[in-house]
Design a protein around this motif. Sequence first.
Motif, mmCIF file in Angstrom:
data_model
loop_
_atom_site.group_PDB
_atom_site.id
_atom_site.type_symbol
_atom_site.label_atom_id
_atom_site.label_comp_id
_atom_site.label_asym_id
_atom_site.label_seq_id
_atom_site.Cartn_x
_atom_site.Cartn_y
_atom_site.Cartn_z
ATOM 1 N N ALA A 35 0.835 -1.208 0.000
ATOM 2 C CA ALA A 35 0.000 0.000 0.000
ATOM 3 C C ALA A 35 0.867 1.254 0.000
ATOM 4 O O ALA A 35 0.570 2.224 -0.718
ATOM 5 C CB ALA A 35 -0.932 -0.005 1.202
ATOM 6 N N ASP A 36 1.938 1.245 0.781
ATOM 7 C CA ASP A 36 2.845 2.392 0.795
ATOM 8 C C ASP A 36 3.499 2.597 -0.568
ATOM 9 O O ASP A 36 3.679 3.736 -1.018
ATOM 10 C CB ASP A 36 3.921 2.222 1.868
ATOM 11 C CG ASP A 36 3.369 2.366 3.272
ATOM 12 O OD1 ASP A 36 2.260 2.927 3.421
ATOM 13 O OD2 ASP A 36 4.040 1.898 4.220
ATOM 14 N N MET A 37 3.841 1.499 -1.235
ATOM 15 C CA MET A 37 4.447 1.598 -2.558
ATOM 16 C C MET A 37 3.467 2.203 -3.564
ATOM 17 O O MET A 37 3.852 3.023 -4.400
ATOM 18 C CB MET A 37 4.900 0.218 -3.041
ATOM 19 C CG MET A 37 6.107 -0.318 -2.321
ATOM 20 S SD MET A 37 6.482 -2.003 -2.795
ATOM 21 C CE MET A 37 6.770 -1.825 -4.519
ATOM 22 N N ILE A 38 2.212 1.801 -3.488
ATOM 23 C CA ILE A 38 1.211 2.319 -4.415
ATOM 24 C C ILE A 38 0.993 3.814 -4.172
ATOM 25 O O ILE A 38 0.906 4.604 -5.114
ATOM 26 C CB ILE A 38 -0.099 1.526 -4.288
ATOM 27 C CG1 ILE A 38 0.115 0.105 -4.818
ATOM 28 C CG2 ILE A 38 -1.241 2.201 -5.025
ATOM 29 C CD1 ILE A 38 -1.026 -0.838 -4.542
ATOM 30 N N VAL A 39 0.939 4.220 -2.903
ATOM 31 C CA VAL A 39 0.729 5.637 -2.582
ATOM 32 C C VAL A 39 1.911 6.479 -3.035
ATOM 33 O O VAL A 39 1.733 7.583 -3.557
ATOM 34 C CB VAL A 39 0.472 5.801 -1.062
ATOM 35 C CG1 VAL A 39 0.524 7.252 -0.652
ATOM 36 C CG2 VAL A 39 -0.858 5.176 -0.689
ATOM 37 N N ARG A 40 3.123 5.965 -2.864
ATOM 38 C CA ARG A 40 4.321 6.706 -3.274
ATOM 39 C C ARG A 40 4.489 6.740 -4.780
ATOM 40 O O ARG A 40 5.287 7.512 -5.295
ATOM 41 C CB ARG A 40 5.571 6.068 -2.673
ATOM 42 C CG ARG A 40 5.816 6.396 -1.243
ATOM 43 C CD ARG A 40 7.165 5.874 -0.840
ATOM 44 N NE ARG A 40 7.428 4.597 -1.504
ATOM 45 C CZ ARG A 40 7.888 3.514 -0.900
ATOM 46 N NH1 ARG A 40 8.159 3.538 0.371
ATOM 47 N NH2 ARG A 40 8.090 2.408 -1.566
#
Length: 96
Positions: A35-40
């Motif tokens: 999820a953090d990768m998608i947001v970044r």
Amino acid sequence: MNELSALPMPILLSLSFLAGLALGYGYFRALRVTADMIVRGASAWLALALTVGRLALLGAGFYLAVLAGGLALLAALGGVLVAKTLMVRQARRAAP
């Protein structure tokens, strides 16, 4: 008969719960990283690979629990659910 079902039931259920706890922690930690990768806006391929990897790991862990028996599967599922609860509680505390 496999080696796992030859263990005494309390030991088998305890090991299944602890394995489910570790499996759940790994799964939900990888979910958070994805999820953090998608947001970044990181690489979509890397996020997809991590998603497939965590689902495969979860499937393999539950398959091993199935081989040990139905009660072992329920204990492993309980461990995964406890890990989810702990991870959600940790995320809520960290949120402002």
